[in-house]
Design an enzyme around this catalytic site. Structure first.
Site, PDB file in Angstrom:
ATOM      1  N   HIS A  60       0.689  -1.144  -0.091  1.00  0.00           N
ATOM      2  CA  HIS A  60      -0.086   0.063   0.106  1.00  0.00           C
ATOM      3  C   HIS A  60       0.789   1.132  -0.003  1.00  0.00           C
ATOM      4  O   HIS A  60       1.966   1.084   0.070  1.00  0.00           O
ATOM      5  CB  HIS A  60      -0.956   0.020   1.178  1.00  0.00           C
ATOM      6  CG  HIS A  60      -0.316  -0.030   2.589  1.00  0.00           C
ATOM      7  ND1 HIS A  60       0.353   0.967   3.006  1.00  0.00           N
ATOM      8  CD2 HIS A  60       0.105  -1.178   3.377  1.00  0.00           C
ATOM      9  CE1 HIS A  60       1.013   0.625   4.081  1.00  0.00           C
ATOM     10  NE2 HIS A  60       0.731  -0.705   4.312  1.00  0.00           N
ATOM     11  N   CYS A  85       3.691  -4.401   6.391  1.00  0.00           N
ATOM     12  CA  CYS A  85       3.473  -4.686   5.084  1.00  0.00           C
ATOM     13  C   CYS A  85       4.469  -3.992   4.303  1.00  0.00           C
ATOM     14  O   CYS A  85       5.471  -3.751   4.927  1.00  0.00           O
ATOM     15  CB  CYS A  85       1.957  -3.733   4.858  1.00  0.00           C
ATOM     16  SG  CYS A  85       0.618  -4.259   5.539  1.00  0.00           S
TER      17      CYS A  85
END
Length: 94
Positions: free
Chosen positions: A3, A11
């Site tokens: 993202h 992430c």
């Protein structure tokens, strides 16, 4: 997860412009019938100078292996398929 917003909690975080570029490429691949999109992520571009900086790293052998996958991808314009052989990454000739 991958993202934008340049933050991470486990992430792969990147800039908003970086994720926009990835999203656009994946979207176009899917629109044109591609079923999946392989992704290769490198911690740095393995130039000779950069590899020299890492020569004393405990990961130096891995970076050398990654250099071979980078070269394959750059030469063929396709992601390198790799397998582990005795703890080393080996490019699988396609």
């Amino acid at each position: 997860m991958v993202h934008g917003r340049d933050v991470s909690i486990g992430c792969l975080a990147m800039t908003d412009s970086g994720i926009e570029e990835i999203y656009t490429m994946v979207e176009q691949a899917l629109v044109h019938g591609q079923k999946n999109v392989p992704v290769q992520i490198y911690p740095f571009v393995p130039t000779p100078a950069r590899l020299s900086e890492e020569k004393d790293s405990p990961h130096a052998a891995f970076w050398t292996d990654m250099d071979r996958t980078w070269d394959w991808t750059e030469r063929t314009c396709t992601p390198a398929r790799v397998k582990a052989v005795h703890g080393r990454l080996v490019v699988v000739e396609q």
